[in-house]
Design a protein around this motif. Sequence first.
Motif, PDB file in Angstrom:
ATOM      1  N   MET A 318       0.817  -1.209   0.000  1.00 52.06           N
ATOM      2  CA  MET A 318       0.000   0.000   0.000  1.00 52.06           C
ATOM      3  C   MET A 318       0.855   1.266   0.000  1.00 52.06           C
ATOM      4  SD  MET A 318      -3.102  -1.183  -0.051  1.00 52.06           S
ATOM      5  CE  MET A 318      -4.370  -0.155   0.687  1.00 52.06           C
ATOM      6  N   LEU A 319       1.978   1.238   0.718  1.00 48.46           N
ATOM      7  CA  LEU A 319       2.848   2.417   0.766  1.00 48.46           C
ATOM      8  C   LEU A 319       3.518   2.656  -0.590  1.00 48.46           C
ATOM      9  CD1 LEU A 319       4.452   1.921   4.300  1.00 48.46           C
ATOM     10  CD2 LEU A 319       2.877   3.748   3.626  1.00 48.46           C
ATOM     11  N   LYS A 320       3.864   1.583  -1.266  1.00 44.33           N
ATOM     12  CA  LYS A 320       4.471   1.741  -2.593  1.00 44.33           C
ATOM     13  C   LYS A 320       3.478   2.345  -3.583  1.00 44.33           C
ATOM     14  CE  LYS A 320       7.919  -1.927  -2.141  1.00 44.33           C
ATOM     15  NZ  LYS A 320       8.280  -3.330  -2.481  1.00 44.33           N
ATOM     16  N   LYS A 321       2.212   2.015  -3.382  1.00 47.46           N
ATOM     17  CA  LYS A 321       1.171   2.593  -4.241  1.00 47.46           C
ATOM     18  C   LYS A 321       0.825   4.012  -3.820  1.00 47.46           C
ATOM     19  CE  LYS A 321      -1.352  -1.536  -5.731  1.00 47.46           C
ATOM     20  NZ  LYS A 321      -2.689  -2.169  -5.764  1.00 47.46           N
ATOM     21  N   GLY A 322       1.228   4.387  -2.601  1.00 45.49           N
ATOM     22  CA  GLY A 322       0.903   5.723  -2.093  1.00 45.49           C
ATOM     23  C   GLY A 322      -0.573   5.896  -1.789  1.00 45.49           C
ATOM     24  N   VAL A 323      -1.200   4.851  -1.239  1.00 50.39           N
ATOM     25  CA  VAL A 323      -2.635   4.902  -0.937  1.00 50.39           C
ATOM     26  C   VAL A 323      -2.873   5.805   0.281  1.00 50.39           C
ATOM     27  CG1 VAL A 323      -4.660   3.558  -0.278  1.00 50.39           C
ATOM     28  CG2 VAL A 323      -2.978   2.594  -1.869  1.00 50.39           C
ATOM     29  N   PRO A 324      -3.567   6.947   0.135  1.00 56.73           N
ATOM     30  CA  PRO A 324      -3.742   7.885   1.254  1.00 56.73           C
ATOM     31  C   PRO A 324      -4.575   7.327   2.405  1.00 56.73           C
ATOM     32  CG  PRO A 324      -4.252   8.944  -0.853  1.00 56.73           C
ATOM     33  CD  PRO A 324      -4.161   7.475  -1.107  1.00 56.73           C
ATOM     34  N   SER A 325      -5.470   6.379   2.099  1.00 54.95           N
ATOM     35  CA  SER A 325      -6.387   5.866   3.125  1.00 54.95           C
ATOM     36  C   SER A 325      -5.816   4.691   3.904  1.00 54.95           C
ATOM     37  CB  SER A 325      -7.702   5.437   2.472  1.00 54.95           C
ATOM     38  OG  SER A 325      -7.462   4.413   1.506  1.00 54.95           O
ATOM     39  N   LEU A 326      -4.525   4.429   3.758  1.00 52.48           N
ATOM     40  CA  LEU A 326      -3.938   3.261   4.408  1.00 52.48           C
ATOM     41  C   LEU A 326      -4.142   3.289   5.914  1.00 52.48           C
ATOM     42  CD1 LEU A 326      -2.241   0.703   4.544  1.00 52.48           C
ATOM     43  CD2 LEU A 326      -0.178   2.119   4.435  1.00 52.48           C
ATOM     44  N   ALA A 328      -6.322   4.867   7.754  1.00 48.01           N
ATOM     45  CA  ALA A 328      -7.742   4.702   8.099  1.00 48.01           C
ATOM     46  C   ALA A 328      -8.150   3.243   8.008  1.00 48.01           C
ATOM     47  CB  ALA A 328      -8.605   5.547   7.164  1.00 48.01           C
ATOM     48  N   ASN A 329      -7.521   2.504   7.101  1.00 45.01           N
ATOM     49  CA  ASN A 329      -7.812   1.090   6.913  1.00 45.01           C
ATOM     50  C   ASN A 329      -7.165   0.226   7.991  1.00 45.01           C
ATOM     51  OD1 ASN A 329      -9.060  -0.964   5.547  1.00 45.01           O
ATOM     52  ND2 ASN A 329      -7.578  -1.089   3.894  1.00 45.01           N
ATOM     53  N   ILE A 330      -6.079   0.723   8.582  1.00 43.37           N
ATOM     54  CA  ILE A 330      -5.271  -0.060   9.517  1.00 43.37           C
ATOM     55  C   ILE A 330      -5.610   0.230  10.985  1.00 43.37           C
ATOM     56  CG2 ILE A 330      -2.888  -0.129  10.440  1.00 43.37           C
ATOM     57  CD1 ILE A 330      -3.198  -1.988   8.179  1.00 43.37           C
ATOM     58  N   LYS A 331      -6.093   1.437  11.279  1.00 45.43           N
ATOM     59  CA  LYS A 331      -6.144   1.880  12.681  1.00 45.43           C
ATOM     60  C   LYS A 331      -7.051   1.042  13.584  1.00 45.43           C
ATOM     61  CE  LYS A 331      -9.679   5.443  11.888  1.00 45.43           C
ATOM     62  NZ  LYS A 331      -9.930   6.908  11.895  1.00 45.43           N
ATOM     63  N   SER A 332      -8.001   0.292  13.015  1.00 50.14           N
ATOM     64  CA  SER A 332      -8.844  -0.565  13.853  1.00 50.14           C
ATOM     65  C   SER A 332      -8.032  -1.655  14.542  1.00 50.14           C
ATOM     66  CB  SER A 332      -9.960  -1.200  13.020  1.00 50.14           C
ATOM     67  OG  SER A 332      -9.420  -1.977  11.970  1.00 50.14           O
ATOM     68  N   LEU A 333      -6.823  -1.962  14.027  1.00 48.55           N
ATOM     69  CA  LEU A 333      -5.953  -2.955  14.651  1.00 48.55           C
ATOM     70  C   LEU A 333      -5.340  -2.446  15.951  1.00 48.55           C
ATOM     71  CD1 LEU A 333      -3.959  -4.094  11.465  1.00 48.55           C
ATOM     72  CD2 LEU A 333      -5.835  -5.333  12.559  1.00 48.55           C
ATOM     73  N   TYR A 334      -5.385  -1.128  16.169  1.00 46.96           N
ATOM     74  CA  TYR A 334      -4.674  -0.538  17.287  1.00 46.96           C
ATOM     75  C   TYR A 334      -5.302  -0.829  18.639  1.00 46.96           C
ATOM     76  CZ  TYR A 334      -1.533   2.106  14.254  1.00 46.96           C
ATOM     77  OH  TYR A 334      -0.561   2.462  13.348  1.00 46.96           O
ATOM     78  N   THR A 335      -6.493  -1.428  18.641  1.00 46.64           N
ATOM     79  CA  THR A 335      -7.081  -1.845  19.913  1.00 46.64           C
ATOM     80  C   THR A 335      -6.283  -2.990  20.520  1.00 46.64           C
ATOM     81  OG1 THR A 335      -8.611  -3.256  18.664  1.00 46.64           O
ATOM     82  CG2 THR A 335      -9.402  -1.078  19.347  1.00 46.64           C
ATOM     83  N   HIS A 336      -5.424  -3.631  19.711  1.00 45.37           N
ATOM     84  CA  HIS A 336      -4.500  -4.659  20.194  1.00 45.37           C
ATOM     85  C   HIS A 336      -3.102  -4.028  20.286  1.00 45.37           C
ATOM     86  CE1 HIS A 336      -7.537  -7.765  19.410  1.00 45.37           C
ATOM     87  NE2 HIS A 336      -7.768  -7.129  18.276  1.00 45.37           N
ATOM     88  N   PRO A 337      -2.638  -3.725  21.487  1.00 43.92           N
ATOM     89  CA  PRO A 337      -1.345  -3.027  21.630  1.00 43.92           C
ATOM     90  C   PRO A 337      -0.189  -3.714  20.914  1.00 43.92           C
ATOM     91  CG  PRO A 337      -2.511  -3.080  23.718  1.00 43.92           C
ATOM     92  CD  PRO A 337      -3.283  -3.940  22.780  1.00 43.92           C
ATOM     93  N   ALA A 338      -0.176  -5.057  20.925  1.00 39.47           N
ATOM     94  CA  ALA A 338       0.934  -5.770  20.288  1.00 39.47           C
ATOM     95  C   ALA A 338       0.941  -5.506  18.777  1.00 39.47           C
ATOM     96  CB  ALA A 338       0.820  -7.265  20.560  1.00 39.47           C
TER      97      ALA A 338
END
Length: 835
Positions: A318-326, A328-338
Amino acid sequence: MPQPLNPKDQSLFRQVVRNFELKQYKKGIKTADQVLRKNPKHGDTQAMKALIMSNMGQSEEAFTLAKEALRNDMKSHITWHVYGLLYRQEKNYEEAIKAYRFALRLEPESAPIQRDLALLQMQMRDFQGYIQTRTAMLQARPGVRQNWTALAIAHHLSGDLEEAEKVLTTFEDTLKGTPPVSDMENSEAILYKNTIIAETGNLERALEHLEKVGYRCTDVLAVMEMKADYLLRLGPDRKAEAEEAYTALLERNPENSIYYNGLIQAKGIAESDHKALKALYDEWVEKNPRGDAARRIPLDILEGEDFKQAADIYLQRMLKKGVPSLFANIKSLYTHPAKRDIVQELVEGYVSSSPAQANGSDDAKEKEFLESSYYFLAQHYNYHLSRNMSKAMENVDKAIELSPKAVEYQMTKARIWKHYGNPVKAAQEMEKARLLDEKDRHINTKAAKYRLRNNENEKALENMSKFTRNETVGGAMGDLHEMQCLWYITEDGEAYLRQKKLALALKRLHAVYNIFDTWQEDQFDFHSFSLRKGMIRAYVDMVRWEDRLREHPFYTRMATSAIKAYILLHDQPELAHGPMPTVVNGADGLTDEEKKKALKKAKKEQQRLEKIESDKREARKAAAANAKSIDGEVKKEDPDPFGNTLVQTKDPLNEAMKFLTPLLSLSSQNIESQTLGFEVYLRRNKHILAVKCLSAAHAIDPSNPTLHLQLLQFRKALDKPAEPLDPKVAEVVEAEFEKLLPKSQKLEEFNESFLSANKGSATHVQAALSGRIFLNADSKAQCEQDLLATLDSSDITIDEAVPALDLLTKWGGDKAAYAEKAKQKWPESSVFQLN
């Protein structure tokens, strides 16, 4: 009986009716007057003239004439029908229904009257009356499909699913041949009948019906989804078929996560079997190499090293594609600290090992990868679950350095300043982002929103005017009302409320309230339109949505703000004239003379603004004929543009009730609704309703800080009531309140116990200290020290610290010491500046 007319006048009367139907109102009035010159007491003509006058905006004159028409001809169904139509236009549906029923007694077979009555019964959710009316309409015209469909809907919404299905089946039996596949109305009716069968719980029969008739439906996707759902819910015996059905759906749309969930359940894969789940998603990645869902969803279930490997592949892609919404797509994982830490470690590693970072490579792809990584890290460190403001600012500055014209990077910088607690700087940075792309409506609205959060109402409206038609009456604000721009009007009202400009705040909040009323009224047209077009399933969904309309988050937000404004107006009536420099209990040290001067100054400012608006209104009158709204109709001048009429109310708490009642009914699980309800009812001496709100709030969150303070206040109010309570009321209130705070409980001990149990939360500490001062005014000095000490906590946030300034104002305490210490803790913040 209607009065007889000669053939010539009868022809003129029919012309009046045609003029009304064609909206040729002036011609209709002229023709009606011709009839009435010869027949001055002809009730039907008077009624039609009244109806035309009502459509021309002359409602009072129309009602007067309609009543005269009734007196002249009480036995004419036309006069009663028109009388009902006038009431309907005034939204007095109960009286309209009465008039329609009387008209039907005089003309039982009248299709127009039956139709109008049915529409109103549906609008009022009088399902039993609607069933009777629709049954009569069906008996009169059994060959019309929509009469059968409407009766089925009536039974369905009233809860009689069996009768609804029976009506649809009976109509199908009357058909002489099979309708063609292209008949969309028939297709919708088939699917509607199937949903009714499914709602009865008999999924086996619903599936059989769908397989029998589904091939004749034009909505292929709906048939596939319903079939897959039924098969899955029918249990283990049909799992293989369900798997096949969900596979077909995924082949059609491999980005739908619901289909993946259905396929997993059909295959019987356990949530803990991460290996099997990963294999399933990998299979779909191979089938759909350009897709995202099959790559992203496994990150929710994988853990440890498996997660790290999958996240590494996903993030780099996703970073290589430069996707701006990356992010927003990932932050739901942050409820798991690890997982949050692994994501941070991976992206930090990309930055440190990037060739563009290490040796200043000019490779465009490497540079894009690096700036995307910086952008991701800026959002990562700005997020509340991984917040590090200095690192966020550092990374966004690096991203901007690499790509100075990237709007997203500049917007993120503005958000960082917002979380720093500096709305001034945030608004400035968002304005810079807007100037990078002045043709982008989204960034324009963001800039306006940040202006409003900084209480810059005029500048925000200036921003919004760049994307509105400004030639209508009311300019840009008039357009925003026309477009029902809820977010802006609400934010504008809240900004005025923060400034204690209650007139304008109430004006905006009432505008939002009226928009919800308009949405409620707008469904009226769909009661006939949806049946005519055969869009039955969408219509039923709409009706059910309308029933819960005021559960909408924007209604809750608007209503809570309006109630707070009215409570403030009740407590400080002088605010009706504008914001005052005085504070509660005169803690700022102003004398009575100085307060009088401040009030006089506020009144003069109010008069000045009214004069300016009056001059503008006079200037617009000349161009009133050209001032049209979007639909081409002349837009009425707003007689109260500043909300002065609203704010001059004699009973603010009664006005608050129209916002509070729907809130308590439909958002009863919102604790703020209950605590605000208590504040209103206590001030209105409605003790039973007040304790009911306390009980509801206690059931939601017993440790809520606002609730804790209200419990103390209510106990004191019961111990020393302003007015003696009726013995029966007092008995009921005491019995209910005893469950929340026993009379034997010492209030000081109760408060200190709450403080010791919640000393880790700044908000709870503030409530307990307020309770301590409420119980013992002599403890103010110690409470100020304890409040100041809350700033030493590493867990306190700016949002939690800011309300303490209002508390110190109420206590008459030293705000300067608190503000100074807060500025040292958050040096970039501007919210602790004292005026």
